[in-house]
Design a protein around this motif. Structure first.
Motif, short mmCIF file in Angstrom:
data_model
loop_
_atom_site.label_atom_id
_atom_site.label_comp_id
_atom_site.label_asym_id
_atom_site.label_seq_id
_atom_site.Cartn_x
_atom_site.Cartn_y
_atom_site.Cartn_z
N PHE A 235 -8.15 11.98 11.44
CA PHE A 235 -8.78 12.12 12.81
C PHE A 235 -8.88 13.73 12.84
O PHE A 235 -9.23 14.33 13.90
CB PHE A 235 -7.93 11.77 14.18
CG PHE A 235 -7.50 10.50 13.88
CD1 PHE A 235 -8.18 9.64 14.14
CD2 PHE A 235 -6.06 10.30 13.81
CE1 PHE A 235 -7.94 8.10 13.85
CE2 PHE A 235 -5.62 8.82 13.65
CZ PHE A 235 -6.51 7.90 13.55
N ASN B 109 -2.05 13.36 16.23
CA ASN B 109 -1.10 12.21 16.24
C ASN B 109 -1.80 10.99 15.43
O ASN B 109 -1.44 10.02 15.80
CB ASN B 109 -0.88 12.04 17.68
CG ASN B 109 0.12 12.86 18.36
OD1 ASN B 109 1.27 13.15 17.79
ND2 ASN B 109 -0.17 13.42 19.38
N ILE C 291 -0.61 8.15 13.11
CA ILE C 291 1.01 7.47 13.21
C ILE C 291 1.44 7.93 11.78
O ILE C 291 2.78 8.15 11.65
CB ILE C 291 0.85 6.23 13.32
CG1 ILE C 291 0.14 5.98 14.57
CG2 ILE C 291 2.28 5.47 13.15
CD1 ILE C 291 0.98 6.38 15.73
N GLU C 292 0.89 8.16 10.80
CA GLU C 292 1.53 8.67 9.52
C GLU C 292 1.35 10.37 9.65
O GLU C 292 0.43 11.11 9.74
CB GLU C 292 0.58 8.54 8.33
CG GLU C 292 1.27 9.08 6.85
CD GLU C 292 0.21 9.15 5.89
OE1 GLU C 292 0.51 9.29 4.59
OE2 GLU C 292 -1.23 9.63 6.10
N PRO C 293 2.57 10.64 9.46
CA PRO C 293 3.03 12.22 9.70
C PRO C 293 2.23 12.88 8.30
O PRO C 293 2.34 12.24 7.28
CB PRO C 293 4.22 12.59 9.79
CG PRO C 293 4.85 11.29 9.85
CD PRO C 293 4.02 10.20 9.57
N ALA D 220 4.01 9.61 1.49
CA ALA D 220 5.67 9.50 1.85
C ALA D 220 6.31 8.45 0.85
O ALA D 220 7.47 8.49 0.80
CB ALA D 220 5.95 9.44 3.23
N LEU E 132 -4.19 6.67 3.09
CA LEU E 132 -4.27 7.49 3.97
C LEU E 132 -3.98 6.99 5.44
O LEU E 132 -4.72 6.30 5.93
CB LEU E 132 -5.53 8.38 4.39
CG LEU E 132 -5.49 9.72 5.18
CD1 LEU E 132 -4.45 10.56 4.49
CD2 LEU E 132 -6.79 10.40 4.84
N GLY E 133 -2.83 7.57 6.06
CA GLY E 133 -2.33 6.88 7.59
C GLY E 133 -2.98 7.50 8.63
O GLY E 133 -2.55 8.04 9.61
N GLY E 134 -4.44 7.52 8.72
CA GLY E 134 -5.05 8.36 9.71
C GLY E 134 -5.34 9.71 9.46
O GLY E 134 -4.49 10.25 8.57
N ALA F 218 0.73 -1.14 -0.01
CA ALA F 218 0.00 0.15 0.10
C ALA F 218 0.88 1.21 0.05
O ALA F 218 1.91 1.38 0.91
CB ALA F 218 -0.86 0.10 1.27
N PHE G 104 1.39 4.94 0.72
CA PHE G 104 1.18 6.16 1.28
C PHE G 104 1.81 7.22 0.61
O PHE G 104 2.73 7.12 -0.12
CB PHE G 104 1.54 5.85 2.60
CG PHE G 104 0.50 5.14 3.35
CD1 PHE G 104 -0.61 5.33 4.18
CD2 PHE G 104 1.02 3.54 3.35
CE1 PHE G 104 -1.33 4.39 4.94
CE2 PHE G 104 0.09 2.63 4.17
CZ PHE G 104 -1.14 2.89 4.74
N ILE H 297 -9.70 6.85 5.10
CA ILE H 297 -9.00 7.24 6.28
C ILE H 297 -8.86 6.23 7.28
O ILE H 297 -8.13 6.42 8.28
CB ILE H 297 -9.73 8.47 6.83
CG1 ILE H 297 -8.89 9.28 7.89
CG2 ILE H 297 -11.04 8.07 7.47
CD1 ILE H 297 -9.43 10.63 8.21
N GLY H 298 -9.24 5.01 7.01
CA GLY H 298 -8.85 3.90 8.05
C GLY H 298 -10.42 3.28 8.34
O GLY H 298 -10.07 2.23 8.98
#
Lengths: 203, 736
Positions: B239, B185, B187-189, B26, B235-237, B22, B24, B465-466
């Motif tokens: 929120f 926060n 986990i994916e910046p 970056a 997309l790593g989250g 997958a 992301f 988004i998860g």
């Protein structure tokens, strides 16, 4: 991408960066104006030291010239193109960058590539055998042990090691030994289910 | 129609996520991209007087150091796109600590990181106001926020005669609850890579709203929207922090200036001041009730922090006070105080702040009335929406209380605080109502293409988004089209696809789900039309409304043996069948509720709280996928543990600077903090839902659970701590 594709590049070692960063932060904390004393004339500094390393990654040998300041994480991602290993915090707190080094779980953001010269590295890309997923990968899908999936490679590498270490005697033991890997989507109970399943399969 | 919806199918993108395949943001490899590192201001308010970049520019590998001096002038995008009302690197003004003052671009990340330490900045500082409590006297009520596609909600509301009713009440509760700053926060910046080709730019962005990011970039850089393409496939989250923020726009602008692709991945530390936070908040609740627990008055005043640079943005709305219980006399005010801090953001379950106050205050009222807290809530249950006076179309909250209480064993609870013990450990059981609004955002468009092979591709410019968007939208499409799940490919995360708005406000099911249902229904009708018009089809000349589509087959509903395969129909048709529908202005606003229960074990000597059980019974309308919806519950509950027990961002008030800008000082829950979690669902379709009876739900479980945990701590200890988080120091102090 070839296995030996970059010349050494100028700059500072990671240690020097950390030192200057730390010094600057101290000044910052006083709230005063930053002086020019720190790193004065650093632009003319000698090139960052580089060295040759041999890394066995997922069964393939790579000979690379790397700056000594470069982490194992940046090396696998940027030099080897193995982007399954993630950077979440770059300071060893989240575990998204977990890989196996000679079978031991290691946070690759806290490890310089030069420190792992000659070692065997396994990343998430090295777990499956062709089309056949590793039992931990299967269990993560079956138990919905991820949502966004960003921390997942680190969770899975940690889980593989956790099972090898024999830290799966109870759910509480799994929770404890999987607590170095943060999941902000918060799949923890499902991660425990997946690790328990995979451990049983192996037993 | 086949029964794919509701089935707990594993995530369709699961294989990609467990193998590292997958991609992301970056992870996207763009040859020749420069790496960016931000230099942030160290003061909270003032002006840059000197900015020395020469050393950094001379440092090895550095291509450019972008500052207000060499960045092009940009337009601040409209407020509904960018909540922050200024763009950094445009002038010398400093509005908050951690504001970008330079962006260093170099060949490698290490070079950029090093060069960033060589940038020198001097400031002319102004006095700052950073202490929330000091600003309370200046709190004001902002005018309602105007957003396209959304109904403006007033920040002040009165129903009936709350003051009179309070004066006449048999029982009164008057309490103040306070909550700290929180950071998302994921986990994916946040990450952005911008690649220009001529006057057009492709931006890979960790975005929970690709179309909003596209419009922001277009407005900021004065480009036609069609010249900007934004891509976010995984997309790593998010929120709430991955709506558009300035770093995305700045990356695109910098890449154009240096004529090279630029990749910017925010460091964990930088993320604390670059894309918002949940505001520190203060709320006073006054409840009046009859002796039997019937609420006669609610007065709820919330106050939350905003910055000096935006006006009408209050992310946490007191919806539960307005909609959750029957109460004729109500007054509500949502106030703001300005501090020299960064702009706040929406953050998972924005209604949780007021919900926490209300559900804890109700627990206090239950003790005042000597009543069971479930009984109290049943007494004040409302079948009509107090906002509109109309009946809720589908509300099974009473059933949630009943089923939740039974499964938890609530009847075994001794209500007296401190009465349940295990040796020196005190055991507490608490409960609350969970509720959050969903949807009310702009609607979505969709396109379906049925190939001559009989497979379908469904396209929407939404995000996963998860929450499981890839999976549940694939299920809905397969269900409506009558195809096996494997024959449906759901594509998202690209502005070249039909429009959708943000993945936010629990709006994906009401907005995107409706679009998928609507468009696939139309495609199925066309498909059936092709079959009955085709003399070669066994279904030729049958009435179209007598045909069912299921598992790749069309058949006569009354005589299932008369059938044709979808593939055969399309193969004979000889070309793909393409159906698109436009986006409606608004997706419906919904309200999903539930009942939540928590057990804690408190060590009174150490003040340590362990959550040992969490359970919820919910009414989300129809359940689309039992596996992914359960994961939403788990996620919300665990966020509630963080909100109630561990998470708070600390502020150095002298400099307006967040101190614990990392994951070892900002404590999000870890695996060992979390017990088994049980999730029950009523699973009754909402007849008003356009998304096969399902409602938006993702933000409901967290609301309520924070209060259930805090109420359990009170039940265990007899202490009512009204300032979050409930850390050990506070519990020990309260016990002495």
């Amino acid at each position: 991408m070839s296995d030996n594709d970059e010349a050494p590049i100028g700059g500072h070692s990671r240690r020097a960066v950390l030192k200057t960063g730390g010094f600057a932060a101290t000044l910052v904390a006083t709230g005063g104006v930053l002086g020019t004393a720190v790193g004065e004339g650093a632009g003319a500094a000698p090139p960052a030291p580089a060295t040759e390393v041999t890394l066995d990654v997922n069964g393939r040998t790579h000979r690379l010239t790397v700056e000594t300041r470069v982490t194992l994480l940046e090396t696998v991602r940027e030099r080897l193109g193995l982007t399954g290993t993630k950077k979440g915090c770059d300071r060893g707190e989240c575990g998204a960058c977990t890989v196996l080094v000679d079978g031991r779980r290691v946070k690759s953001c806290l490890t310089l590539a030069v420190m792992e010269d000659g070692r065997e590295i396994t990343t998430v890309e090295g777990l499956a055998r062709g089309e056949e997923l590793h039992p931990v990968q299967e269990a993560f899908i079956r138990r919905d042990a991820f949502q966004c999936g960003f921390c997942t490679p680190g969770q899975i590498m940690s889980a593989v090691a956790c099972i090898d270490e024999g830290h799966t005697g109870s759910d509480d033991e799994i929770r404890e030994w999987m607590s170095g890997n943060l999941c902000r989507c918060s799949c923890y109970p499902n991660i425990v289910d997946a690790v328990r399943d995979a451990a049983r399969e192996r037993a | 129609m086949s029964r794919i919806v509701g089935r707990p199918v594993p995530r369709v993108e699961g294989h990609a996520k467990v193998t590292g395949a997958a991609e992301f943001t970056a992870d996207v490899h763009v040859p020749g991209a420069l790496h960016g590192v931000m230099v942030l201001s160290t003061v909270a308010r003032g002006r840059i007087t000197r900015l020395e970049t020469r050393q950094a520019e001379r440092s090895a590998g550095v291509a450019a150091v972008m500052t207000h001096r060499n960045m092009p002038r940009l337009t601040v995008p409209e407020p509904h796109l960018l909540v922050k009302r200024f763009l950094p690197l445009q002038d010398t003004e400093i509005h908050h600590s951690g504001q970008p003052v330079a962006l260093v671009l170099a060949e490698t990340l290490e070079q950029a990181q090093h060069a960033a330490t060589l940038v020198r900045v001097s400031y002319d500082t102004q006095p700052v106001r950073t202490v929330f409590e000091d600003a309370m006297d200046d709190a004001w009520i902002p005018p309602p926020e105007e957003e396209p596609g959304e109904t403006p909600v007033p920040n002040e509301l009165t129903r009936g005669d709350p003051e009179g009713a309070l004066a006449r009440a048999d029982l009164r509760v008057d309490v103040t609850y306070t909550t700290p700053i929180h950071h998302h926060n994921p986990i994916e910046p946040s990450a952005t890579t911008a690649v220009w080709r001529g006057r057009k730019v492709t931006v890979y962005d960790a975005s929970q709203g690709v179309t909003a990011a596209q419009e922001s970039i277009a407005q900021a850089l004065d480009l036609p929207v069609g010249h900007v393409r934004v891509i976010s496939r995984y997309l790593g989250g998010g929120f709430g922090c991955k709506t558009p923020w300035p770093h995305t726009v700045l990356t695109a602008a910098a890449a154009r200036e240096v004529d090279r692709p630029v990749k910017l991945v925010l460091s964990r530390s930088d993320s604390y001041s670059l894309h918002g936070h949940r505001s520190q908040a203060h709320q006073r609740l006054r409840l009046g009730a009859r002796r039997d627990g019937t609420l006669t008055a609610i007065d709820h005043v919330t106050t939350q922090q905003v910055s000096r640079t935006e006006d009408e943005f209050l992310p946490s709305a007191s919806v539960p006070t307005r909609r959750l219980y029957a109460c004729d006399n109500l007054s509500l005010a949502q106030r703001a105080v300005r501090l020299d801090l960064p702009t706040p953001a929406w953050m998972r379950s924005p209604e949780v702040m007021p919900a926490h106050g209300l559900e804890c205050a109700l627990d206090e009222l239950a003790y005042a009335a000597d009543m069971d807290p479930i009984e109290l809530r049943l007494r004040n249950h409302t079948a009509t929406d107090p906002e509109t006076g109309e009946p809720f179309p589908s509300k099974h909250l009473k059933e949630c209380y009943r089923r939740g209480a039974t499964a938890f064993g609530w009847s075994e609870r001794n209500p007296r605080p401190g009465s349940m013990r295990d040796g020196r450990i005190r055991i507490g059981w608490g409960m609350a109502t969970a509720a959050h609004s969903a949807g009310g955002m702009p609607g979505a468009a969709a396109r379906v293409t049925l190939s001559t092979e009989g497979t379908a591709q469904v396209q929407v410019a939404t995000q996963d988004i998860g929450t499981g968007t890839y999976t549940v939208m694939s299920q809905m499409a397969a269900h409506v089209l009558g195809l096996p799940l494997d024959d449906v490919d759901f594509v998202l995360g690209d502005t070249n696809l039909p429009y959708a708005s943000l993945s936010a406000s629990s709006a994906t099911v009401p907005a995107v789900g409706s679009a998928v249902n609507r468009t696939c229904t139309k495609a199925r009708q066309k498909l059936i039309g092709l079959a009955v018009a085709d003399p070669r089809s066994p279904l030729h000349d049958l009435p179209a409304d007598g045909i069912t589509a299921e598992e790749g087959t069309l058949y006569q509903t009354s005589r299932p043996e008369r059938r044709d395969s979808i593939r055969a129909v399309l193969t004979r048709h000889g070309r793909p069948l393409d159906v698109a529908t436009e986006a409606p202005e608004e997706s419906g606003e919904q309200y999903s509720t539930g009942a939540v229960f928590a057990e804690v074990r408190v060590d009174p000597l150490l003040g340590q709280v362990r959550v040992t059980r969490m359970l919820g019974a919910f009414d989300p309308g129809r359940v689309l996928n039992r596996r992914t919806i359960r994961s939403q519950v788990i996620g919300g509950f665990i966020w509630a543990v963080g909100f109630t027990l561990t998470e708070h961002t600390l502020l150095d008030t002298r400099y307006g600077r967040f101190v614990n800008r990392n994951l070892s000082g900002y404590l999000i829950p870890v695996n060992a903090d979390i017990p088994d979690i049980q999730a029950l669902f009523i699973d009754q379709p909402d007849p008003t839902s356009q998304a096969l009876g399902a409602r938006g739900f993702g933000e409901t479980p967290m609301c309520g659970m924070t209060a259930a945990i805090a109420n359990a701590v009170h039940h265990a200890t007899g202490r009512r701590i009204r300032d979050l988080p409930l850390t050990q120091d506070k519990l020990i102090a309260s016990a002495s």
